[in-house]
Design a protein around this motif. Structure first.
Motif, short mmCIF file in Angstrom:
data_model
loop_
_atom_site.label_atom_id
_atom_site.label_comp_id
_atom_site.label_asym_id
_atom_site.label_seq_id
_atom_site.Cartn_x
_atom_site.Cartn_y
_atom_site.Cartn_z
N LYS A 1 0.86 -1.18 0.00
CA LYS A 1 0.00 0.00 0.00
C LYS A 1 0.89 1.22 0.00
O LYS A 1 2.08 1.12 0.23
N GLY A 2 0.31 2.34 -0.22
CA GLY A 2 1.12 3.55 -0.27
C GLY A 2 1.58 3.81 -1.69
O GLY A 2 1.05 3.25 -2.65
N ASP A 3 2.59 4.63 -1.81
CA ASP A 3 2.99 5.10 -3.13
C ASP A 3 4.23 4.40 -3.66
O ASP A 3 5.04 4.99 -4.34
N TYR A 4 4.39 3.15 -3.32
CA TYR A 4 5.62 2.48 -3.73
C TYR A 4 5.64 2.21 -5.24
O TYR A 4 4.63 1.87 -5.83
N ILE A 5 6.82 2.37 -5.83
CA ILE A 5 7.00 1.86 -7.18
C ILE A 5 8.06 0.77 -7.14
O ILE A 5 8.90 0.74 -6.25
N THR A 6 7.98 -0.12 -8.11
CA THR A 6 8.88 -1.28 -8.13
C THR A 6 9.95 -1.10 -9.18
O THR A 6 9.67 -0.68 -10.30
N ILE A 7 11.18 -1.41 -8.80
CA ILE A 7 12.28 -1.41 -9.77
C ILE A 7 12.77 -2.84 -9.92
O ILE A 7 12.95 -3.55 -8.92
N ASN A 8 12.96 -3.27 -11.15
CA ASN A 8 13.58 -4.58 -11.38
C ASN A 8 15.07 -4.33 -11.57
O ASN A 8 15.52 -3.95 -12.64
N TYR A 9 15.83 -4.54 -10.53
CA TYR A 9 17.26 -4.25 -10.61
C TYR A 9 18.02 -5.51 -11.07
O TYR A 9 17.86 -6.58 -10.48
N THR A 10 18.82 -5.34 -12.09
CA THR A 10 19.60 -6.49 -12.56
C THR A 10 20.85 -6.62 -11.70
O THR A 10 21.72 -5.76 -11.71
N GLN A 11 20.88 -7.69 -10.94
CA GLN A 11 21.94 -7.88 -9.95
C GLN A 11 22.87 -9.02 -10.37
O GLN A 11 22.40 -10.03 -10.90
N ARG A 12 24.12 -8.83 -10.11
CA ARG A 12 25.08 -9.91 -10.38
C ARG A 12 24.91 -11.01 -9.33
O ARG A 12 24.79 -10.72 -8.14
N LEU A 13 24.90 -12.24 -9.78
CA LEU A 13 24.70 -13.33 -8.83
C LEU A 13 25.92 -13.54 -7.94
O LEU A 13 25.80 -13.70 -6.73
N ASP A 14 27.10 -13.50 -8.55
CA ASP A 14 28.31 -13.72 -7.77
C ASP A 14 29.18 -12.46 -7.81
O ASP A 14 29.79 -12.15 -8.83
N HIS A 15 29.22 -11.75 -6.72
CA HIS A 15 29.98 -10.50 -6.68
C HIS A 15 31.48 -10.73 -6.53
O HIS A 15 32.26 -9.82 -6.76
N PHE A 16 31.83 -11.90 -6.07
CA PHE A 16 33.22 -12.04 -5.63
C PHE A 16 34.06 -13.01 -6.44
O PHE A 16 35.27 -12.92 -6.43
N GLY A 17 33.40 -13.96 -7.13
CA GLY A 17 34.17 -14.99 -7.82
C GLY A 17 34.33 -14.69 -9.30
O GLY A 17 33.61 -13.87 -9.87
N TYR A 18 35.26 -15.34 -9.91
CA TYR A 18 35.47 -15.20 -11.35
C TYR A 18 35.50 -16.56 -11.99
O TYR A 18 36.29 -16.81 -12.88
N TYR A 19 34.66 -17.47 -11.51
CA TYR A 19 34.71 -18.83 -12.02
C TYR A 19 33.72 -18.98 -13.15
O TYR A 19 32.58 -18.53 -13.04
N GLY A 20 34.18 -19.65 -14.17
CA GLY A 20 33.42 -19.97 -15.37
C GLY A 20 31.94 -19.67 -15.36
O GLY A 20 31.52 -18.57 -15.71
N ASP A 21 31.15 -20.64 -14.91
CA ASP A 21 29.72 -20.61 -15.20
C ASP A 21 28.91 -19.53 -14.50
O ASP A 21 27.96 -19.00 -15.05
N THR A 22 29.23 -19.25 -13.27
CA THR A 22 28.36 -18.31 -12.55
C THR A 22 28.82 -16.86 -12.72
O THR A 22 28.10 -15.94 -12.37
N TYR A 23 29.97 -16.67 -13.27
CA TYR A 23 30.56 -15.35 -13.34
C TYR A 23 29.64 -14.32 -13.98
O TYR A 23 29.51 -13.20 -13.50
N ASP A 24 28.99 -14.73 -15.08
CA ASP A 24 28.17 -13.79 -15.85
C ASP A 24 26.70 -13.76 -15.42
O ASP A 24 25.94 -12.94 -15.93
N LEU A 25 26.31 -14.65 -14.54
CA LEU A 25 24.88 -14.76 -14.25
C LEU A 25 24.36 -13.54 -13.48
O LEU A 25 25.04 -12.99 -12.62
N THR A 26 23.13 -13.19 -13.82
CA THR A 26 22.46 -12.13 -13.06
C THR A 26 21.07 -12.62 -12.67
O THR A 26 20.60 -13.63 -13.18
N PHE A 27 20.45 -11.89 -11.80
CA PHE A 27 19.04 -12.16 -11.48
C PHE A 27 18.37 -10.81 -11.23
O PHE A 27 19.06 -9.79 -11.09
N VAL A 28 17.06 -10.84 -11.21
CA VAL A 28 16.33 -9.59 -10.99
C VAL A 28 16.03 -9.44 -9.51
O VAL A 28 15.44 -10.32 -8.89
#
Ligand SMILES: *[C@@H]1O[C@H](CO)[C@@H](O)[C@H](O)[C@H]1NC(C)=O
Ligand SMILES: *[C@@H]1O[C@H](CO)[C@@H](O)[C@H](O)[C@H]1NC(C)=O
Ligand SMILES: *[C@@H]1O[C@H](CO)[C@@H](O)[C@H](O)[C@H]1NC(C)=O
Ligand SMILES: *[C@@H]1O[C@H](CO)[C@@H](O)[C@H](O)[C@H]1NC(C)=O
Length: 455
Positions: free
Chosen positions: A26-53
């Motif tokens: 309720k109230g005047d909230y608006i929603t933002i879909n922020y594209t977030q990096r899944l793994d902030h700290f690693g540089y390993y192959g598969d998860t390196y590039d993954l993001t989620f909302v």
């Protein structure tokens, strides 16, 4: 034997999960879909590039704007994944109005609608993905979003205050200690920070649950204390456990009476957690239990199921993993993972209280986690930052501007920091307060936080 072993550590696994049924904003909230990096700290192959909302909710209706340097108040989401409307966190709204602040609520990764691969089943089934569910990654998420927000609004002069309740309250305190250049202050409400990172068994939780009931109604307390025997008596009869499954309307057959006792213990604890704000619930539970109208089991079911659940076996709201009382669900897997990795709660009932005696057993907890996820707990971050019980020595001298609040009727206050750590890390406690009652909209127990006044 096997089921005894698997069932032991599940006591209180649900713990901090808040079951307030708030999903609409309720109230005047608006929603933002922020594209977030899944793994902030690693540089390993598969998860390196993954993001989620990651979902971010904004209310700028009170905000005086970036030019005026008006503050930004950020509420961290926790394991409940709910979207909190302003009417729930009155302290947000009150502060928004009082300080003309921008109000922001950020969901926690893997909860609510902020789920990698858009599926909690898929995310938790993949060990590389679920490995990114850590407190450190979550704190970094918050940092990235807050910085991005400040940049987008050109709000470089606006101070940021973070807050949270329960686990997210601990996150707020940790955030302030980890990113002091991003947040100038934190409010950690009902955060049992002394549990984290320390395996020392704590009996306090069960004492408080028991005392809440005793204070409320000694007869009710006594009734509950004696009820466990009746359950065991029934279970000991031929087909007794089957009979219990039937009597308690479980979703799958019980394996032992321990399961039903654990469930009941959780329900009573849950009622105690909100004892102040929902004393109507204690009243309701006790009056049903004590009435002659029902068979005892029927009464328990009625008293405990009524306000929270509806219908046939139970809704997965009051969450325990793989509980016979809930339909099968993966909803709670993320929280179980966190509990099995960093956020160990060494809660048990060692001494006799109203609840059945069940000391915390580190070995069986570790084994349970091994079995479920193939991991043993490694509570690193909490130890790194807060060093369990010697928090005072650890953060004195470098941290500041943190309010730690606890309601003493909340069983989690047994793991809370109840004394001031320093001049600017202060502990507020209310004898009548319950879990996060200081975040409530109405009848605020506390005046505005002191550090807010300092602004
Ligand atoms: C955010 O994502 C949801 C779900 O995919 C979508 O319905 C909504 O329109 C998106 N909002 C914005 C502002 O892009
Ligand atoms: C939970 O997730 C696993 C892995 O994807 C899946 O096999 C299982 O069916 C899910 N359970 C439920 C109850 O959805
Ligand atoms: C800031 O703006 C960028 C670019 O439009 C956008 O991708 C990002 O999501 C915004 N951040 C926030 C927190 O709104
Ligand atoms: C946990 O607390 C106990 C008792 O205060 C202390 O002796 C122990 O070192 C702590 N353990 C950790 C891991 O911080």
């Amino acid at each position: 034997m096997a089921h005894e072993f698997t069932s032991v550590p599940k006591l209180f696994l649900f713990l901090i999960i808040s079951t307030l049924q708030i999903s609409s904003i309720k109230g005047d909230y608006i929603t933002i879909n922020y594209t977030q990096r899944l793994d902030h700290f690693g540089y390993y192959g598969d998860t390196y590039d993954l993001t989620f909302v990651q979902k971010v909710f904004l209310d700028d209706s009170h905000w005086a704007g970036a030019e005026s340097g008006a503050p930004i108040i950020v509420l961290f989401g926790g394991e409940a994944g709910h979207t909190y409307g302003p009417e729930v966190n009155g302290v947000m709204v009150d502060s928004g109005v009082a300080f003309k602040a921008l109000l922001v609520h950020i969901q926690h990764r893997f909860y609510g609608n902020s789920i990698p691969l858009d599926s909690i089943d898929l995310a938790m089934a993949d060990h590389r993905i679920r490995g990114c569910l850590t407190t450190q990654q979550a704190l970094q998420d918050y940092a990235e979003i807050i910085m991005s927000l400040k940049a987008n609004f050109s709000a470089f002069a606006s101070p940021v205050i973070v807050m949270g309740c329960g686990y997210s309250g601990a996150l707020a305190a940790w955030f302030r200690l980890t990113y002091p250049h991003i947040a100038i202050g934190a409010l950690a409400s009902s955060a049992p920070m002394l549990y984290y990172g320390n395996y020392t068994q704590t009996d306090g939780f069960c004492d408080i649950v028991s005392k809440d009931f005793e204070d409320f109604n000694p007869k009710c307390h006594e009734w509950i204390r004696k009820s466990w025997e009746k359950i065991d008596e029934v279970a000991a009869q031929p087909n007794g456990v089957e009979h219990l499954s039937h009597a308690f309307n479980t979703c799958r057959p019980l394996q032992s009476s321990t399961e039903v006792k654990q469930w009941l213990g959780q329900q009573y604890s849950f009622a105690a957690k909100y004892a102040e704000s929902q004393s109507t619930q204690l009243n309701r539970i006790c009056s049903i239990l004590l009435s002659e109208e029902y068979h005892p089991f029927e009464g328990m079911l009625h008293a405990l199921q009524g306000p929270i659940y509806n219908a046939h076996c139970f809704e997965p709201l009051l969450i325990e993993v793989e509980s016979p009382f809930e339909p099968p669900t993966n909803w709670t897997t993320a929280w179980a993972w966190q509990r099995c990795t960093e956020l160990v709660f060494p809660i048990g009932c060692g001494k006799p209280t109203m609840l059945p005696s069940q000391p915390f057993d580190r070995n069986s907890f570790d084994k349970w986690c091994q079995k479920r996820f193939g991991v043993s707990p490694r509570p690193r971050l909490p130890i790194t930052f807060l060093r369990g019980r010697i928090i005072g020595e650890t953060i004195q001298g470098f941290g500041g501007n943190i309010i730690i609040s606890n309601g003493l009727r909340d069983p989690f206050s047994s793991g809370g920091i109840l004394e001031d750590v320093s001049k600017t890390i202060i502990a507020i406690k209310t004898t009548q307060g319950s879990f996060c009652s200081d975040m409530d909209a109405k009848d605020n127990l506390y005046p505005d936080p002191k550090w807010l006044k300092q602004l």
